[in-house]
Motif scaffolding. Structure first.
Motif, PDB file in Angstrom:
ATOM      1  N   ASP A  81       0.836  -1.212   0.000  1.00 23.12           N
ATOM      2  CA  ASP A  81       0.000   0.000   0.000  1.00 23.12           C
ATOM      3  C   ASP A  81       0.866   1.256   0.000  1.00 23.12           C
ATOM      4  O   ASP A  81       0.593   2.214  -0.727  1.00 23.12           O
ATOM      5  CB  ASP A  81      -0.918   0.027   1.222  1.00 23.12           C
ATOM      6  CG  ASP A  81      -2.030  -0.992   1.157  1.00 23.12           C
ATOM      7  OD1 ASP A  81      -2.256  -1.584   0.077  1.00 23.12           O
ATOM      8  OD2 ASP A  81      -2.669  -1.209   2.206  1.00 23.12           O
ATOM      9  N   TRP A  82       1.892   1.255   0.830  1.00 21.10           N
ATOM     10  CA  TRP A  82       2.829   2.379   0.937  1.00 21.10           C
ATOM     11  C   TRP A  82       3.480   2.639  -0.410  1.00 21.10           C
ATOM     12  O   TRP A  82       3.537   3.775  -0.892  1.00 21.10           O
ATOM     13  CB  TRP A  82       3.846   2.021   2.021  1.00 21.10           C
ATOM     14  CG  TRP A  82       4.958   2.977   2.262  1.00 21.10           C
ATOM     15  CD1 TRP A  82       4.973   4.024   3.146  1.00 21.10           C
ATOM     16  CD2 TRP A  82       6.245   2.957   1.648  1.00 21.10           C
ATOM     17  NE1 TRP A  82       6.193   4.651   3.095  1.00 21.10           N
ATOM     18  CE2 TRP A  82       6.986   4.011   2.193  1.00 21.10           C
ATOM     19  CE3 TRP A  82       6.844   2.145   0.690  1.00 21.10           C
ATOM     20  CZ2 TRP A  82       8.299   4.289   1.815  1.00 21.10           C
ATOM     21  CZ3 TRP A  82       8.141   2.404   0.303  1.00 21.10           C
ATOM     22  CH2 TRP A  82       8.865   3.461   0.856  1.00 21.10           C
ATOM     23  N   ALA A 115       0.991   4.039  -3.056  1.00 18.40           N
ATOM     24  CA  ALA A 115       0.676   5.450  -2.802  1.00 18.40           C
ATOM     25  C   ALA A 115       1.829   6.354  -3.214  1.00 18.40           C
ATOM     26  O   ALA A 115       1.621   7.384  -3.868  1.00 18.40           O
ATOM     27  CB  ALA A 115       0.328   5.651  -1.327  1.00 18.40           C
ATOM     28  N   TRP A 116       3.062   5.964  -2.860  1.00 19.59           N
ATOM     29  CA  TRP A 116       4.218   6.785  -3.242  1.00 19.59           C
ATOM     30  C   TRP A 116       4.383   6.840  -4.754  1.00 19.59           C
ATOM     31  O   TRP A 116       4.605   7.910  -5.316  1.00 19.59           O
ATOM     32  CB  TRP A 116       5.502   6.270  -2.588  1.00 19.59           C
ATOM     33  CG  TRP A 116       5.730   6.900  -1.263  1.00 19.59           C
ATOM     34  CD1 TRP A 116       5.748   6.288  -0.045  1.00 19.59           C
ATOM     35  CD2 TRP A 116       5.936   8.288  -1.002  1.00 19.59           C
ATOM     36  NE1 TRP A 116       5.952   7.209   0.936  1.00 19.59           N
ATOM     37  CE2 TRP A 116       6.082   8.438   0.382  1.00 19.59           C
ATOM     38  CE3 TRP A 116       6.026   9.412  -1.815  1.00 19.59           C
ATOM     39  CZ2 TRP A 116       6.316   9.679   0.986  1.00 19.59           C
ATOM     40  CZ3 TRP A 116       6.247  10.648  -1.222  1.00 19.59           C
ATOM     41  CH2 TRP A 116       6.386  10.765   0.153  1.00 19.59           C
ATOM     42  N   HIS A 167       2.267   9.134  -6.399  1.00 18.16           N
ATOM     43  CA  HIS A 167       2.482  10.500  -5.905  1.00 18.16           C
ATOM     44  C   HIS A 167       1.235  11.016  -5.181  1.00 18.16           C
ATOM     45  O   HIS A 167       0.888  12.195  -5.275  1.00 18.16           O
ATOM     46  CB  HIS A 167       2.899  11.448  -7.033  1.00 18.16           C
ATOM     47  CG  HIS A 167       4.239  11.134  -7.598  1.00 18.16           C
ATOM     48  ND1 HIS A 167       4.887  11.974  -8.464  1.00 18.16           N
ATOM     49  CD2 HIS A 167       5.071  10.071  -7.433  1.00 18.16           C
ATOM     50  CE1 HIS A 167       6.055  11.456  -8.819  1.00 18.16           C
ATOM     51  NE2 HIS A 167       6.172  10.285  -8.190  1.00 18.16           N
ATOM     52  N   VAL A 209       0.043  11.873  -1.915  1.00 17.97           N
ATOM     53  CA  VAL A 209       0.460  12.210  -0.553  1.00 17.97           C
ATOM     54  C   VAL A 209      -0.633  11.877   0.462  1.00 17.97           C
ATOM     55  O   VAL A 209      -0.342  11.349   1.543  1.00 17.97           O
ATOM     56  CB  VAL A 209       0.871  13.701  -0.467  1.00 17.97           C
ATOM     57  CG1 VAL A 209       1.098  14.126   0.980  1.00 17.97           C
ATOM     58  CG2 VAL A 209       2.122  13.952  -1.299  1.00 17.97           C
ATOM     59  N   VAL A 212      -0.594   8.229   1.316  1.00 18.63           N
ATOM     60  CA  VAL A 212       0.527   7.897   2.204  1.00 18.63           C
ATOM     61  C   VAL A 212       0.197   8.342   3.626  1.00 18.63           C
ATOM     62  O   VAL A 212       0.397   7.591   4.587  1.00 18.63           O
ATOM     63  CB  VAL A 212       1.850   8.540   1.721  1.00 18.63           C
ATOM     64  CG1 VAL A 212       2.981   8.207   2.684  1.00 18.63           C
ATOM     65  CG2 VAL A 212       2.214   8.090   0.311  1.00 18.63           C
ATOM     66  N   HIS A 243      -1.680   6.397   6.570  1.00 21.25           N
ATOM     67  CA  HIS A 243      -0.981   5.401   7.383  1.00 21.25           C
ATOM     68  C   HIS A 243      -0.392   5.986   8.670  1.00 21.25           C
ATOM     69  O   HIS A 243       0.199   5.260   9.455  1.00 21.25           O
ATOM     70  CB  HIS A 243       0.153   4.762   6.574  1.00 21.25           C
ATOM     71  CG  HIS A 243      -0.297   4.027   5.366  1.00 21.25           C
ATOM     72  ND1 HIS A 243      -0.959   2.826   5.416  1.00 21.25           N
ATOM     73  CD2 HIS A 243      -0.192   4.337   4.061  1.00 21.25           C
ATOM     74  CE1 HIS A 243      -1.235   2.409   4.191  1.00 21.25           C
ATOM     75  NE2 HIS A 243      -0.782   3.313   3.348  1.00 21.25           N
ATOM     76  N   ARG A 299       2.825  16.581   5.372  1.00 26.66           N
ATOM     77  CA  ARG A 299       2.184  16.856   4.074  1.00 26.66           C
ATOM     78  C   ARG A 299       2.958  17.945   3.323  1.00 26.66           C
ATOM     79  O   ARG A 299       3.222  17.833   2.127  1.00 26.66           O
ATOM     80  CB  ARG A 299       0.741  17.292   4.289  1.00 26.66           C
ATOM     81  CG  ARG A 299       0.006  17.661   3.011  1.00 26.66           C
ATOM     82  CD  ARG A 299      -1.411  18.146   3.288  1.00 26.66           C
ATOM     83  NE  ARG A 299      -2.246  17.056   3.793  1.00 26.66           N
ATOM     84  CZ  ARG A 299      -2.699  16.949   5.044  1.00 26.66           C
ATOM     85  NH1 ARG A 299      -2.416  17.897   5.944  1.00 26.66           N
ATOM     86  NH2 ARG A 299      -3.444  15.923   5.408  1.00 26.66           N
ATOM     87  N   TRP A 321       6.335  16.418   2.059  1.00 21.11           N
ATOM     88  CA  TRP A 321       6.192  15.476   0.946  1.00 21.11           C
ATOM     89  C   TRP A 321       5.661  16.158  -0.314  1.00 21.11           C
ATOM     90  O   TRP A 321       6.072  15.819  -1.422  1.00 21.11           O
ATOM     91  CB  TRP A 321       5.313  14.303   1.349  1.00 21.11           C
ATOM     92  CG  TRP A 321       6.024  13.345   2.274  1.00 21.11           C
ATOM     93  CD1 TRP A 321       7.373  13.211   2.445  1.00 21.11           C
ATOM     94  CD2 TRP A 321       5.420  12.400   3.142  1.00 21.11           C
ATOM     95  NE1 TRP A 321       7.637  12.232   3.368  1.00 21.11           N
ATOM     96  CE2 TRP A 321       6.465  11.713   3.814  1.00 21.11           C
ATOM     97  CE3 TRP A 321       4.104  12.064   3.411  1.00 21.11           C
ATOM     98  CZ2 TRP A 321       6.226  10.704   4.733  1.00 21.11           C
ATOM     99  CZ3 TRP A 321       3.858  11.056   4.339  1.00 21.11           C
ATOM    100  CH2 TRP A 321       4.906  10.381   4.993  1.00 21.11           C
ATOM    101  N   GLU A 333      13.168   3.044   5.330  1.00 21.95           N
ATOM    102  CA  GLU A 333      12.137   3.783   6.040  1.00 21.95           C
ATOM    103  C   GLU A 333      11.852   2.975   7.298  1.00 21.95           C
ATOM    104  O   GLU A 333      11.449   1.810   7.217  1.00 21.95           O
ATOM    105  CB  GLU A 333      10.890   3.874   5.160  1.00 21.95           C
ATOM    106  CG  GLU A 333       9.865   4.811   5.661  1.00 21.95           C
ATOM    107  CD  GLU A 333       9.922   6.157   4.958  1.00 21.95           C
ATOM    108  OE1 GLU A 333       8.929   6.870   5.059  1.00 21.95           O
ATOM    109  OE2 GLU A 333      10.934   6.492   4.331  1.00 21.95           O
TER     110      GLU A 333
END
Length: 127
Positions: A12-13, A16-17, A20, A22, A25, A28, A58, A61, A99
């Protein structure tokens, strides 16, 4: 509540990345998350690399994606602890990054972006 299943979270991470997205992401993360990153120190110098809360995360990113429009990740490995998850991935510069995410229930309370110590420009940030 327990931490999410590690590989499902990483999928999922990653999705989402790479989209793009945000907001996807940020879903989570707890509202009062603390996140550290040497890239954040360069993108938002006034933070000193320590971001507090979803709004600041936010802002970081969103600006990071503006500066790195070709950002893309590929997950290399996922490591699970009792309440921690480490996602090892390669970024668009083929740099290996970790991460480190600490969970409180099913969302991240604390996170740390970590980069090779010898990379003067982690994540390919410009300027």
């Amino acid at each position: 509540m327990t931490p999410p299943e590690p590989h499902a979270f990483a999928r999922d991470w990653l999705a989402a990345w790479n989209a793009h997205d945000v907001e996807a992401v940020l879903r989570h993360f707890h509202d009062d998350v603390v996140f550290t990153s040497p890239v954040a120190a360069r993108v938002l110098p006034e933070t000193g690399g320590v971001l507090r809360g979803k709004d600041e995360l936010r802002r970081y990113w969103t600006e990071g994606l503006r500066q790195i429009p070709d950002l893309r990740f590929t997950v290399e490995a996922v490591y699970a602890g009792v309440s921690a998850l480490v996602i090892t991935y390669r970024n668009q510069k083929d740099v290996l990054v970790n991460e480190v995410l600490i969970f409180d229930g099913d969302r991240v309370r604390e996170g740390h972006g970590t980069y090779p110590g010898d990379d003067p420009n982690p994540a390919g940030a410009r300027g």
